[in-house]
Enzyme design. Structure first.
Site, mmCIF file in Angstrom:
data_model
loop_
_atom_site.group_PDB
_atom_site.id
_atom_site.type_symbol
_atom_site.label_atom_id
_atom_site.label_comp_id
_atom_site.label_asym_id
_atom_site.label_seq_id
_atom_site.Cartn_x
_atom_site.Cartn_y
_atom_site.Cartn_z
ATOM 1 C CG ASN A 92 -2.070 -0.921 1.160
ATOM 2 O OD1 ASN A 92 -2.362 -1.486 0.111
ATOM 3 N ND2 ASN A 92 -2.754 -1.112 2.270
ATOM 4 N NE ARG A 454 -2.277 5.598 -11.028
ATOM 5 C CZ ARG A 454 -3.140 6.502 -10.602
ATOM 6 N NH1 ARG A 454 -3.908 6.234 -9.584
ATOM 7 N NH2 ARG A 454 -3.233 7.663 -11.209
ATOM 8 C CG HIS A 484 -13.906 2.413 -11.782
ATOM 9 N ND1 HIS A 484 -14.692 2.517 -10.649
ATOM 10 C CD2 HIS A 484 -12.827 1.692 -11.424
ATOM 11 C CE1 HIS A 484 -14.107 1.884 -9.646
ATOM 12 N NE2 HIS A 484 -12.979 1.375 -10.094
#
Length: 733
Positions: A92, A454, A484
């Site tokens: 992360n 991404r 999306h």
């Protein structure tokens, strides 16, 4: 960047860790912090100054990752699950630096004065991020060294150093090094004839100082740790049982054999380092004729992005650190010094050890009752003709619901067309295989593959080309927008009529993540939803600019406005005395100021607002006169909470979809929210909220000052995710 004088580097680092005075003579200008700004400003209510209405999104994200770290600290969790959360935290933070910090640095360096919603300049945000990120990164390293590693050792799962090995193990590993590792290593010297080598982003490296035995001169070299092999080498020690495991870091193995790489030289120092580079990029879709080729060019450049973070061993010498800063062109404020191993994402390899007792008991998703096997098999289409179905993953099986829906559509001779969006999917995707099979069977198949997703760009380019070769009509969406939404439309001939079947979900068409991510999806044959999806796909593949739909809200035109309209509707109904007025929202992130302001208005009008957010939240709950009727909580656990659900009590409306409450989702993406109307399904969605918002459910609660506090305070309580697993296990028995 000039060469820092001796002492400057670590003095600078100490300043960013909390000291208030920079060394005299330092050329670096100290940024004005939010603490300075707060001290110089008179106290004011959050309603008076717009910037005081919001929490900083970047710091809120760091708080989210800190909550992930708290799971690694939780001794009530199985040991290998704690190691897994350490790995997740590391991955992360890597992505946060590659994208968010990189974007702020670009704005700061180009002099863009755009401030965040809470009033901070890019430079002020970067300073606060550096302080917070360094703090939690060191805490992350210490949790591993002081807690998880000793417990792993006690459980006979060891992460060891070369010094811990006996002679027999060293002999075997030396042979392994000579045969498997040494041939792929390339030590790169740095001197007037050898410029400092390019160091790719996220690669692990050894910085090595060697001394010439004859002249006494010292030289620097860089050795890259191979990234195409496992980070850990499994070590067999004595009569080890199958339940035991020992891991030697690859960098330790290389360091123990540096004499083979630098014969005739004395190794003075060797330390690990790792650099993170800007991985964000933009493609000019108006100028590039071929988006696919333009994206491939940019992907090739990603590894050459500017540096945004340098991680080094905390025992690295001042001289070596100065050289790395100078040659890598890294700002001293961007250095994080860490004890122990760098890049703990490698703990996924440790998590892979076959020790079931040290992991959560496995959960096998259950087939939704609507699709359960019967004496007389029924197709998904026959089931949906009887009514809508709401699936809740991973508790309801993805493979026996959504995947089966697409596979049956591909095989059904009555199906004429399949249209689907693909944002992220798995490497061996059965969804893609079904679309290929449908195209080969002569059906019209349209796949909108979002090649700008991404970090999945390369995989999606591959899938796009594979689908095209099979005869699928592949499109890449709309210029300037990412697609999306998670939608699938199946057109089927039934007698003389045409019927449309639909799936709209909150998660990707990825069977692997569907076992790890919590998501909901609607399967329906409702004519109004089918008509809406037909219009949507015409917009995505053609030149339609339709903005109004029957049961959908579609971004970038309609999601924000639709949500705000419904929040305002709750306010109006509350003012008429309707006791059912209430707003409930579940999402990954809540950042959009317009939505937040609408929720503030609802709170000021007396409407209760209950929010469940996994990650970022810029809204301040519990502020008198602004948000005293708003509560915010966050739930993290073995599954990644990913569903987006909205409920408007007095209007009796429930919506699910792909959109988070963020600028990028509402302004720069094609997102879809669908209204769920059947009462038995809305009851299920209400049950998700009831469980998540139960005072006895373990969670973190956001306070008005931006702090997150564990609740219940005694550390006990109900596990929200375990409750759904228990329900499914009971239903399956």
């Amino acid at each position: 960047m000039g060469v820092p004088r001796i002492g400057t580097v670590r003095d600078d680092l100490r300043v960013t860790q909390g000291e208030t005075k920079r060394p005299s003579g330092s050329p670096r200008r100290r940024r004005k912090t939010t603490t300075d700004r707060a001290a110089s400003a008179a106290p004011a209510a959050a309603t008076e100054h717009p910037e005081s209405r919001y929490l900083n999104r970047e710091l809120s994200w760091l708080d989210f990752n800190s909550r992930v770290l708290e799971l690694a600290e939780d001794r009530d969790l199985p040991l290998l699950e704690r190691a897994k959360f350490l790995a997740i935290f590391a991955s992360n933070l890597d992505e946060f630096y590659m994208v968010r910090v990189a974007g702020l640095k670009r704005r700061d360096e180009t002099g863009l004065s755009v401030r965040s919603a809470d009033g901070l300049s890019p430079g002020e945000q970067l300073e606060l991020i550096a302080l917070r990120a360094r703090e939690i990164a060191r805490r992350h390293a210490q949790v591993f060294l002081d807690s998880v590693l000793p417990e792993l050792n006690a459980a006979n799962i060891s992460v060891i150093s070369w010094a811990d090995l006996d002679e027999d193990a060293r002999r075997r590993l030396s042979t392994h090094f000579k045969e498997q590792v040494f041939p792929v290593l390339t030590p790169l010297a740095v001197d007037p004839a050898h410029p400092f080598p390019f160091v790719s982003g996220l690669s692990l490296n050894l910085a090595v100082t060697v001394q010439d035995a004859e002249t006494g001169g010292e030289h620097f070299a860089r050795v890259k740790v191979p990234d195409n092999v496992d980070r850990f080498v499994r070590v067999r020690r004595g009569e080890e049982s199958p339940s035991q495991a020992a891991f030697l870091p690859m960098e330790d193995l290389i360091a123990a054999h540096l004499d083979a790489l630098f014969p005739g030289m004395r190794v003075v120092e060797h330390r690990a380092f790792r650099i993170t580079r800007n991985a964000d990029f933009e493609v000019d879709e108006d100028q590039d004729e071929d988006l696919l080729q333009a994206l491939e060019r940019e992907l090739a450049r990603r590894r050459f992005g500017s540096p945004v973070r340098l991680e080094v061993s905390d025992d690295m010498s001042e001289h070596m650190l100065e050289l790395l800063l100078r040659e890598l062109d890294v700002d001293p404020d961007d250095v994080i010094e860490l004890p122990g191993l760098l890049d703990l994402s490698c703990l996924w390899q440790v998590y892979g050890v076959d020790r079931p007792a040290l992991k959560e008991s496995p959960f096998v998703p259950v087939t939704h009752p609507a699709f359960a096997d019967r004496e007389t098999p029924k197709s998904v289409f026959a089931t949906l003709r009887e009514g809508d179905v709401l699936v809740h993953h991973p508790y309801d099986s993805f493979s026996t619901s959504v995947q089966r829906f697409i596979e049956q559509a591909a095989a059904d001779p009555q199906v004429l067309a399949i249209k689907q969006t693909l944002y992220r999917t798995s490497g061996d995707s059965p969804i893609v295989n079904a679309l290929i099979a449908a195209a080969e069977a002569g059906k019209q198949v349209v796949a909108l593959v979002e090649i700008k997703a991404r970090f999945d760009e390369q995989a999606n380019i591959k899938w796009a080309r594979t689908l095209e070769q099979a005869g699928v009509h592949v499109v890449y969406g709309l210029i300037g927008l990412k697609t999306h939404c998670k939608t699938c439309l199946v057109v089927r001939r039934e007698g003389a009529a045409i019927r449309r079947y639909c799936h709209i979900g909150t998660g990707n068409y990825n069977p692997k993540t569907a076992r790890l991510y919590e998501d909901v999806g609607l399967l329906t044959a409702a004519p109004d939803v089918g008509a809406d999806l037909t219009d949507l796909f015409n917009s995505l593949t053609g030149y339609s600019r339709k903005a109004d739909y029957r049961r959908l809200l579609v971004a970038p035109y309609g999601v924000r406005a639709g949500i705000i309209d419904r929040i305002d509707g709750e306010i109006r109904l509350h003012e008429t005395g309707d006791p059912a007025a209430r707003v409930r929202l579940k999402a990954n992130a809540l950042v959009d100021e317009q939505v937040i302001n609408a929720l503030y208005r609802a709170s000021q009008a007396g409407v209760p607002v209950e929010i469940v957010v996994r990650g970022i939240c810029a809204l301040k709950p519990g502020v008198p006169g602004l948000s005293e009727n708003i509560t915010v909580r966050s739930i993290l656990g073995r599954f990644l909470e990913h569903s987006r659900i909205l409920s408007f009590g007095a209007q009796n409306e429930f919506w699910i979809g792909s959109a988070d409450m963020m600028h990028r989702n509402l302004d720069r993406r094609v997102e879809v929210m669908v209204q769920v109307t059947e009462s038995r399904l809305t009851t299920e969605l209400a049950g998700i909220f009831d469980s998540a918002l139960d005072p006895a459910t373990r969670c973190w609660v956001l306070s008005s000052d931006g702090g997150w506090n564990a609740s219940p305070t005694d550390g006990k309580g109900n596990d929200y995710q375990e409750e759904f697993m228990r329900q499914r296990r009971g239903g399956a028995s």
